[in-house]
Design an enzyme around this catalytic site. Structure first.
Site, PDB file in Angstrom:
ATOM      1  N   ARG A  63       1.078  -1.207  -0.436  1.00  0.00           N
ATOM      2  CA  ARG A  63      -0.142   0.246  -0.123  1.00  0.00           C
ATOM      3  C   ARG A  63       0.590   1.014  -0.031  1.00  0.00           C
ATOM      4  NH1 ARG A  63      -1.372   2.441   4.223  1.00  0.00           N
ATOM      5  NH2 ARG A  63      -1.617   1.063   6.056  1.00  0.00           N
ATOM      6  N   ASP A 187      -5.851  17.472 -16.728  1.00  0.00           N
ATOM      7  CA  ASP A 187      -6.441  15.886 -16.955  1.00  0.00           C
ATOM      8  C   ASP A 187      -5.727  16.065 -19.398  1.00  0.00           C
ATOM      9  OD1 ASP A 187      -7.755  14.303 -18.059  1.00  0.00           O
ATOM     10  OD2 ASP A 187      -9.624  14.366 -16.075  1.00  0.00           O
TER      11      ASP A 187
HETATM   12  C1  LIG Z   1     -12.691   9.045 -16.915  1.00  0.00           C
HETATM   13  C2  LIG Z   1     -12.233  10.624 -16.634  1.00  0.00           C
HETATM   14  C3  LIG Z   1     -11.627  10.565 -15.773  1.00  0.00           C
HETATM   15  C4  LIG Z   1     -12.257   9.373 -14.152  1.00  0.00           C
HETATM   16  O1  LIG Z   1     -12.145   8.378 -14.394  1.00  0.00           O
HETATM   17  P1  LIG Z   1     -12.032   6.856 -13.539  1.00  0.00           P
HETATM   18  O2  LIG Z   1     -10.851   6.009 -13.798  1.00  0.00           O
HETATM   19  O3  LIG Z   1     -13.162   6.735 -14.132  1.00  0.00           O
HETATM   20  O4  LIG Z   1     -11.996   7.304 -12.431  1.00  0.00           O
HETATM   21  C5  LIG Z   1     -11.308  11.648 -15.141  1.00  0.00           C
HETATM   22  N1  LIG Z   1     -11.180  12.721 -16.769  1.00  0.00           N
HETATM   23  C6  LIG Z   1     -11.485  12.510 -17.733  1.00  0.00           C
HETATM   24  C7  LIG Z   1     -11.171  13.504 -18.845  1.00  0.00           C
HETATM   25  C8  LIG Z   1     -12.156  11.072 -17.924  1.00  0.00           C
HETATM   26  O5  LIG Z   1     -12.309  11.127 -18.834  1.00  0.00           O
END
Ligand SMILES: *Cc1c(COP(=O)(O)O)cnc(C)c1O
Length: 394
Positions: A63, A187
């Site tokens: 972990r 992101d």
């Molecule tokens: C799907 C997604 C997430 C979240 O990811 P998970 O793996 O579902 O927790 C975050 N940002 C974007 C742009 C996504 O498409």
């Protein structure tokens, strides 16, 4: 051409990801076994104390992030974004939440449209914890500086954004943020590290839902953060104490997926471009949102900061929500499903799914029309995808 003696950092991404995570084991297996272990045995108490007190490197407990399968994955992830460090997580939201809680405590300023889960976390959890959160619409970008009036804030955004593929200028936003002592997190899920490298454009932290293109087969849930060793270190502590680690077995599956990421993304790019061109020419499609089309608003910027335009696009069909639903329901190759980035093509209607909860007025302000359909273009034959869309539109 790269020569066989070239250093990993001089090699192309496909060569690096296939060769540079490799541990040589006693049996000559090209890739490491999966270390399905929670704990590690020590020779004696002195050796254990050496490790705990930081005099020796080693493995204590999975972990904590110390597991060969996970560390090997992280080496591959760092190579893809060409970051100093990477951390793997149990989901994209685990990576995003740990990063926001670590580096966003002095306030978070978001620009443009965000993934619904991220937006919910910012509104429901961050604000409840007393973290100031500001949301700027894309056309309010010029207000960024005034919201960075105290140093140590975090600027957070996505590009291309969901579902209208809006493009934000990473370098321009990073410049303003850095002038005001803020960090920048991007992101990069929609683009993937093959099509866009935010760190090279000035971002400090890059996040991925590895459940999408990095995993690529709609069969694993995982997330990643790529950044400097200095910025990763405190996030690793949050990950450890919140228990957000990826499982070793999932880590090994993700490592396997990464070896085909460059070739998959190339084909996603090619298929999506072919679908976008066909949709642009279709009389019942009133708008196509794809960064690769010269007619798209963000095309010039996308050309500047991306090396490929990705597998995601949205179309607007004539006749509003009901007509769009009829098209979605008539598709036979595209699956009606949320998520994206897998080998199979998916369709979803933002006004009925991801953006169902917000008012029509706000949807329209965000450029999400009633007749919008979002397509995640997979790796099937492009001609079959175009034929499927054509029959559904007819
Ligand atoms: C799907 C997604 C997430 C979240 O990811 P998970 O793996 O579902 O927790 C975050 N940002 C974007 C742009 C996504 O498409």
């Amino acid at each position: 051409m790269s020569n066989p003696d070239s250093k990993p950092e001089d090699q192309g991404p496909a060569t690096r990801i296939i060769h540079n995570q490799r541990h040589k084991d006693a049996f000559g297996s090209p890739y490491s076994p999966i270390y399905n272990t929670t704990t590690y045995r020590f020779e004696n108490t002195a050796a254990l104390l050496d490790m705990i007190e930081g005099r020796s490197e080693g493995y204590l407990y999975t972990r904590w992030g110390t597991n060969p399968s996970i560390q090997e994955l992280e080496q591959g992830l760092a190579g893809l974004e060409q970051s100093e460090s990477a951390l793997a997580f149990a989901s994209g939201m685990a990576a995003i939440s740990a990063t926001l809680l670590t580096h966003g405590r002095n306030g978070i300023v978001c620009v443009g449209d965000l993934y619904g889960g991220t937006q919910a976390f910012l509104i429901e959890q961050c604000q409840a914890l007393g973290i100031p959160v500001t949301f700027l619409f894309r056309d309010e970008q010029h207000q960024l500086a005034e919201h960075l009036n105290t140093p140590g804030k975090l600027v957070y955004f996505e590009t291309p954004a969901n579902p209208n593929m809006a493009i934000l200028d990473i370098r321009a936003i990073a410049t303003v943020a850095h002038q005001h002592g803020a960090l920048v997190a991007v992101d990069n899920t929609f683009a993937s590290p093959i099509n866009q490298k935010p760190l090279a454009l000035g971002a400090d932290l890059v996040l991925h839902s590895a459940s999408k293109y990095l995993g690529g087969h709609s069969d694993i849930t995982a997330g990643a953060l790529m950044t400097s060793a200095e910025l990763a270190k405190p996030v690793a502590t949050w990950r450890k104490n919140l228990g957000q680690l990826i499982a070793p077995e999932t880590a090994a599956l993700l490592s396997r997926s990464l070896r085909t990421l460059p070739v998959r993304i190339r084909q996603h790019n090619e298929n999506a471009f072919a679908v976008a061109k066909a949709m642009e020419a279709h009389p019942k499609v009133t708008n196509v949102f794809y960064p690769g089309l010269p007619s798209f608003e963000g095309h010039d910027l996308a050309t500047k900061q991306m090396t490929g335009f990705g597998g995601m696009l949205s179309i607007e069909v004539e006749g509003g929500q009901e007509a769009a639903a009829r098209v979605a329901d008539s598709l036979k190759v595209f699956l009606l499903a949320t998520s994206l980035g897998g080998v199979e093509s998916l369709v979803s209607q933002p006004s009925a799914t991801s953006h169902h909860g917000i008012s029509r007025e706000e949807r329209l302000k965000r450029g999400i029309g009633d007749g919008m359909l979002r397509l995640s273009v997979g790796l099937e034959d492009a001609a079959d995808l175009i034929a499927d869309l054509t029959q559904a539109l007819g």
